[in-house]
Write an enzyme that holds these catalytic residues in place. Structure first.
Site, PDB file in Angstrom:
ATOM      1  N   ILE A   9      -3.104  -3.977   4.182  1.00  0.00           N
ATOM      2  CA  ILE A   9      -4.528  -4.200   4.475  1.00  0.00           C
ATOM      3  C   ILE A   9      -5.407  -3.846   3.278  1.00  0.00           C
ATOM      4  O   ILE A   9      -6.556  -4.268   3.208  1.00  0.00           O
ATOM      5  CB  ILE A   9      -4.970  -3.395   5.717  1.00  0.00           C
ATOM      6  CG1 ILE A   9      -4.814  -1.892   5.477  1.00  0.00           C
ATOM      7  CG2 ILE A   9      -4.182  -3.823   6.928  1.00  0.00           C
ATOM      8  CD1 ILE A   9      -5.387  -1.037   6.592  1.00  0.00           C
ATOM      9  N   GLU A  10      -4.869  -3.085   2.333  1.00  0.00           N
ATOM     10  CA  GLU A  10      -5.652  -2.720   1.155  1.00  0.00           C
ATOM     11  C   GLU A  10      -5.669  -3.840   0.115  1.00  0.00           C
ATOM     12  O   GLU A  10      -6.721  -4.222  -0.382  1.00  0.00           O
ATOM     13  CB  GLU A  10      -5.077  -1.443   0.516  1.00  0.00           C
ATOM     14  CG  GLU A  10      -5.361  -0.161   1.284  1.00  0.00           C
ATOM     15  CD  GLU A  10      -6.794   0.318   1.084  1.00  0.00           C
ATOM     16  OE1 GLU A  10      -7.556  -0.357   0.364  1.00  0.00           O
ATOM     17  OE2 GLU A  10      -7.157   1.354   1.666  1.00  0.00           O
ATOM     18  N   SER A  11      -4.486  -4.363  -0.223  1.00  0.00           N
ATOM     19  CA  SER A  11      -4.388  -5.280  -1.361  1.00  0.00           C
ATOM     20  C   SER A  11      -3.561  -6.521  -1.077  1.00  0.00           C
ATOM     21  O   SER A  11      -3.381  -7.341  -1.976  1.00  0.00           O
ATOM     22  CB  SER A  11      -3.752  -4.547  -2.545  1.00  0.00           C
ATOM     23  OG  SER A  11      -2.436  -4.108  -2.197  1.00  0.00           O
TER      24      SER A  11
END
Length: 572
Positions: free
Chosen positions: A147-149
């Site tokens: 979900i970050e990158s």
């Protein structure tokens, strides 16, 4: 790890038991929980077309490019709750409106993104799992980079977060990661994963709750603490402080739960996983010398794209191993080859990547020619201390420059210069290169060949010394005899003979040509007195000699000279 992209999400109202603050109703809390203005994580906006060009995906996986065209599976809440409960996780993963919306978003609208991430996970997940296990962290945290990158190590958010774990610069350096012009260890899968595990452990030790620790990872402990104060006293978790959190953090924990769900149940939604075409086995080698990726690529025949994919932390394709040792990730079969050929790699096209340790600045001289010869205009820098009653006009006139130039070099405003102020004066002097010493003409040495003879006459004769063929000797003798004195003895009276002898003594002798070679006088050395601002390069250029010649003439070891010093200038 702030993520600035907004997406409207329509959620189903879910009522949670959050304490009310003064003036707040149950309806307010319920509406806040299901607000449509939720900012989704960076990975939701990832360009999937760009991901398809990823070196690892193209070379080590087989992708199903028709994933988005497959029928979408509709799943009831009961089924979702059951599947979430069966995940082998320590972190609580309940279902509610925001979580359901995130699952639908991954399963329906971001199907190809999920497929690509499944392909990248074949390489990155073992790295994440190893770091989390090393620090005793829950294994399900390995999906935070999803979900970050979206598992893109070079991802950078508009807020400045970078890498797989989207560290902000201050958080990264605070956790021991290096960031400079050449190296950004936020992009290093190994080092960043270790730092993320340590940071998450600190956050959990602070809140003793994984939902709060994950929220703090996204928006920072300060925002979580503020939300806890606004929510009131007592033990709280993420869902109780939900209305008081920043908008991007409200979607963060739901996205984390959805990522865990979709990465485990993708087949139940007809999302085909990216399968490994062949295994990739890597190893590391410590580099202690400065080397460029192009040198490694050309000597070892490794594609630049592969080197960049395995070593995204080197921002400019340069490993500054001369500063400190760095780890270089290579295919395992290539590590020994690198060690054996390191000298050849570093020396390959070394001039192309070399950095200059010392550079002599240019003098700013302009070379030209006029009627006096070759010249160059040299800038002369002087300093003038403003005296009482002096104006800029008077000072400029004294040095032959303009008031505008005075203002430019000294940043003088409308008020003018103050008494005692030191002004920089820049003037230009035209200097001419010394003309080369005139060559002294030398008389050619007369060479008599066997077939020629030199004839000379006295001052009475007008025939000059010359060379002529032997065949013309007879003619030449006739000419000489016509003007020469007969020296054949003849009977003479005694008195005439005495007078004749006196005439012979007074007669001029025949001159012989000077056959000695003329030698040009050796040029004398010139002495130069060093002025302020002089250096050896400038002096050598002025006299048309080399710096080495000046140093030899003056027995100098270094390049340092002092004002007033007298230097011998050798002449060519």
């Amino acid at each position: 790890m702030k993520l600035p992209y907004k997406i409207l999400i329509l959620g189903t109202a879910v009522c949670l038991s959050a304490p009310l603050t003064p003036g707040q109703s149950v309806r307010d809390v319920s509406e806040a929980l299901n607000t449509p203005a939720v900012i989704n994580p960076q990975s939701f906006e990832t360009d999937t077309k760009a991901m398809l060009e990823d070196w690892y995906l193209k070379n080590y996986t087989v992708l199903d490019y028709d994933a988005d065209s497959k029928p979408q599976e509709q799943v009831s809440d009961e089924v979702l709750i059951e599947r979430l409960s069966k995940l082998p996780a320590i972190i609580e993963m309940p279902l509610n409106g925001p979580v359901r919306n995130m699952i639908n978003f991954y399963a329906n609208r971001k199907r190809q993104l999920v497929e690509n991430m499944l392909g990248l996970s074949l390489y990155y997940m073992p790295i994440f799992e190893e770091a989390l296990e090393r620090h005793g962290m829950p294994n399900e945290l390995r999906y935070l980079p999803v979900i970050e990158s979206a598992l893109v190590p070079t991802a950078v958010s508009r807020a400045g977060a970078a890498g797989l774990w989207q560290f902000m610069p201050a958080t990264a350096t605070g956790n021991g990661l290096e960031i400079n012009s050449l190296v950004d260890q936020r992009r290093d899968p190994y080092l960043a994963s270790d730092a993320a595990a340590r940071y998450l452990k600190q956050l959990y030790n602070t809140y003793d709750d994984w939902s709060l620790a994950i929220a703090a990872y996204n928006c920072g402990p300060g925002n979580v603490n503020k939300a806890l104060r606004r929510a009131g006293g007592g033990k709280k978790d993420f869902w109780e402080i939900y209305p008081f959190l920043p908008q991007e953090t409200r979607g963060y924990v739901p996205a984390f739960i959805a990522a865990n769900y979709i990465m485990n149940y993708h087949k139940d939604h007809n999302i085909s996983p990216a399968l490994a075409r062949k295994p990739i086995v890597v190893d590391t080698v410590h580099v202690t010398r400065r080397v460029h990726f192009e040198q490694i690529s050309e000597v070892m025949d490794i594609p630049m794209a592969e080197l960049r994919a395995l070593n995204p932390q080197f921002r400019k394709d340069i490993i500054p191993g001369d500063i400190k040792p760095y780890s270089l990730v290579l295919p395992s079969l290539q590590t020994l080859a690198y060690i054996a050929n390191e000298d050849s790699i570093v020396n390959h096209n070394a001039h192309k990547y070399a950095r200059r340790g010392y550079v002599e600045p240019a003098s700013g001289a302009t070379v030209g020619h006029d009627s006096k010869g070759e010249y160059y205009d040299e800038e002369i820098v002087q300093y003038h201390t403003v005296k009482r009653g002096e104006t800029l006009t008077k000072i400029a006139k004294r040095y032959g420059i303009t008031v505008a130039q005075l203002r430019k070099y000294n940043r003088i405003g409308k008020k003018g210069a103050k008494r005692g102020q030191k002004l920089k004066i820049v003037t230009v002097e035209r200097r001419y290169k010394p003309a080369p010493a005139p060559e002294i003409e030398q008389k050619a040495e007369t060479t008599v060949s066997p077939d020629t003879i030199t004839v000379a006459t006295d001052s009475v004769g007008v025939v000059p010394a010359t060379e002529m063929p032997v065949d013309s000797i007879a003619d030449a003798n006739e000419v000489v005899n016509a003007f020469a004195v007969d020296e054949t003895p003849a009977p003479q009276p005694k008195e005439e003979k005495k007078a004749d002898n006196n005439k012979k003594k007074s007669k001029a002798e025949t001159k012989k040509p000077d056959t000695k070679k003329a030698v040009a006088p050796k040029p004398k050395n010139v002495t130069h007195t060093v002025r302020r601002g002089d250096n050896l390069s400038k002096i050598a250029k002025k006299y048309g000699v080399t710096v080495a010649a000046i140093k030899r003439a003056n027995n100098m070891a270094g390049d340092n000279i002092q004002s007033g010093q007298k230097l011998k200038i050798p002449q060519k």
